[in-house]
Scaffold this active site. Structure first.
Site, mmCIF file in Angstrom:
data_model
loop_
_atom_site.group_PDB
_atom_site.id
_atom_site.type_symbol
_atom_site.label_atom_id
_atom_site.label_comp_id
_atom_site.label_asym_id
_atom_site.label_seq_id
_atom_site.Cartn_x
_atom_site.Cartn_y
_atom_site.Cartn_z
ATOM 1 N N HIS A 73 0.840 -1.207 0.000
ATOM 2 C CA HIS A 73 0.000 0.000 0.000
ATOM 3 C C HIS A 73 0.872 1.253 0.000
ATOM 4 O O HIS A 73 1.942 1.284 0.613
ATOM 5 C CB HIS A 73 -1.002 0.001 1.154
ATOM 6 C CG HIS A 73 -0.433 -0.049 2.542
ATOM 7 N ND1 HIS A 73 0.012 1.078 3.210
ATOM 8 C CD2 HIS A 73 -0.256 -1.076 3.412
ATOM 9 C CE1 HIS A 73 0.421 0.734 4.427
ATOM 10 N NE2 HIS A 73 0.287 -0.569 4.565
ATOM 11 N N ASP A 75 -0.201 4.293 1.025
ATOM 12 C CA ASP A 75 -0.563 5.301 2.026
ATOM 13 C C ASP A 75 0.129 5.042 3.364
ATOM 14 O O ASP A 75 0.684 3.965 3.601
ATOM 15 C CB ASP A 75 -2.086 5.346 2.233
ATOM 16 C CG ASP A 75 -2.665 4.051 2.794
ATOM 17 O OD1 ASP A 75 -2.226 2.966 2.367
ATOM 18 O OD2 ASP A 75 -3.549 4.132 3.667
ATOM 19 N N ASP A 99 6.120 0.766 7.684
ATOM 20 C CA ASP A 99 4.779 0.419 7.195
ATOM 21 C C ASP A 99 4.335 1.426 6.146
ATOM 22 O O ASP A 99 3.724 2.418 6.480
ATOM 23 C CB ASP A 99 3.821 0.386 8.391
ATOM 24 C CG ASP A 99 2.446 -0.115 8.032
ATOM 25 O OD1 ASP A 99 2.269 -0.615 6.916
ATOM 26 O OD2 ASP A 99 1.548 0.023 8.873
ATOM 27 N N GLU A 129 -4.948 1.725 2.566
ATOM 28 C CA GLU A 129 -5.031 0.504 3.373
ATOM 29 C C GLU A 129 -5.260 0.834 4.836
ATOM 30 O O GLU A 129 -5.786 0.016 5.585
ATOM 31 C CB GLU A 129 -3.730 -0.304 3.225
ATOM 32 C CG GLU A 129 -3.759 -1.687 3.855
ATOM 33 C CD GLU A 129 -3.364 -1.727 5.328
ATOM 34 O OE1 GLU A 129 -3.639 -2.734 5.986
ATOM 35 O OE2 GLU A 129 -2.780 -0.730 5.825
ATOM 36 N N GLU A 158 4.096 -6.143 3.702
ATOM 37 C CA GLU A 158 3.876 -5.448 4.980
ATOM 38 C C GLU A 158 5.025 -5.772 5.939
ATOM 39 O O GLU A 158 5.691 -6.796 5.792
ATOM 40 C CB GLU A 158 2.562 -5.933 5.608
ATOM 41 C CG GLU A 158 1.307 -5.444 4.908
ATOM 42 C CD GLU A 158 0.837 -4.075 5.384
ATOM 43 O OE1 GLU A 158 1.581 -3.390 6.116
ATOM 44 O OE2 GLU A 158 -0.277 -3.698 5.001
HETATM 45 ZN ZN ZN Z 1 0.721 -1.495 6.414
#
Ligand code: ZN
Length: 357
Positions: A73, A75, A99, A129, A158
């Site tokens: 992701h 974001d 992250d 996400e 992730e």
């Molecule tokens: Zn994440």
């Protein structure tokens, strides 16, 4: 804005992580980063590139026998005095370092540099996400272009601190209601106290022995907890209603229906309504690309306890694993950082897996 994702930056996963972190992309503000990623991918001759909203997908079509997805992701959670990035020794600090822009950097680096992967690859860079699922790029694409997600195996980049985390636990929220009879507290014997009645619910949860289960060698540990409680009318009224919100994290060998049945068994006798549920995902270690990937990592996987988007792939029938350089305990933390060594190590593993050398 000039695209900071230059060829030199794209060639180095560490520099690429840093450049991605320095493009602010708090959820719902992913346009700038998606523009940069899309521009880079469109210029790569061995990829076909597509975009939906602020989600960018690029794929090879080499006619290989199998296809894998590498997904991340774009974001981040809101900034917390941790933007732009800073370096301290071998650590890169900043919002999104763990992250999961270091994971996104893995995928983007491979997308650009690996012209002939041994499996066809779908690189998937998606929006939103970190917020409600209706904004999630995977949710939006699985509705609008489900064929974009077709694959034999998916790797979600992730943060896992360089180990493979398999599957994920499901999560269910439910509201348990206790009821009573309202009365003036000066003559409380005319009433029945619903907040006192909540005591039995809380005791059952406090005494609950959560299950531990091993599936395909991965340990999962369940949990059932009261996470919120609401009751009371006024300072002089015996309350007639109390609501306890319960969150049940269940191992992926239980379906949502089985999880609900278990929750109802533990809290038998009480009014209970399930308000939200996301199924878990089984480890998915048997798919041939997954076996090869595990061989490239060379260490046994562990069970994923939190819920992640691997469950969305599992729901589409695609086995999926989590693997990324960041420490998941630092995600969403103001001191979020990533170890440079973990970026280099992880990038080398992915390269040896997909390059087959
Ligand atoms: Zn994440």
């Amino acid at each position: 804005m000039e695209n900071p994702l230059t060829p030199e930056v794209l060639a180095d996963p560490v520099a690429l992580t840093r450049a991605l972190v320095d493009i602010e992309s708090v959820s719902l503000n992913e346009k700038a980063i998606a523009d940069c990623v899309e521009e880079v991918l469109r210029a790569v001759p061995h990829l076909s590139t597509y975009r939906h909203g602020n989600t960018v997908m690029a794929r090879t079509d080499l006619g290989r026998g199998s296809r894998v997805v590498l997904a991340g992701h774009l974001d981040t959670v809101p900034l917390n005095n941790n933007f732009p990035s800073t370096m301290r020794g071998d650590l890169m600090y900043g919002c999104g370092t763990s992250d999961m822009k270091s994971g996104v950097a893995f995928a983007l680096h491979l997308a650009v540099t690996l012209a002939e992967p041994r499996h066809d690859v779908t690189y998937f860079f998606y929006e939103a996400e970190e917020i409600e699922s209706r904004y999630n790029g995977l949710t939006l694409v699985s509705a609008a272009h489900p064929e974009w997600l077709q694959a034999d195996f998916a790797l979600l980049l992730e943060p896992t601190h360089g180990v493979v985390e398999a599957g994920c636990q499901g999560t269910m929220r439910a509201t348990v209601v206790t009821t009573g009879v309202r009365a003036h507290s000066a003559r409380s014997w005319h009433g029945v106290n619903a907040v006192h009645a909540a005591g039995d619910v809380l005791r059952r949860l406090a005494e609950y022995q959560a299950r531990r289960v091993t599936i395909d060698g991965c340990d999962y540990r369940e949990g059932m907890n009261a996470v919120r409680i609401h009751g009371g009318v006024a300072g002089n009224v015996v309350p007639d209603r109390c609501e306890i919100e319960v969150n049940y994290r269940f191992a992926p060998d239980r379906t949502p229906a089985e999880a609900e049945a278990h929750l109802r068994e533990v809290l038998a006798g009480y009014e209970l309504a399930v308000t939200d549920c996301a199924p878990g995902a089984l480890p998915g270690l048997d798919a041939p690309p997954a076996r090869e990937f595990l061989a490239a990592v060379g260490a046994a996987p562990i069970g994923k306890l939190g819920w992640t988007d691997v469950a969305r792939f599992a729901a589409l029938g695609i086995p999926a694993l989590n693997f990324g350089p960041g420490d998941p305990n630092l995600a969403h933390h103001p001191d979020e950082h990533v170890e440079i060594g973990k970026i280099r190590e992880g990038a080398a593993i992915l390269h040896s897996w997909l390059a087959g050398a």
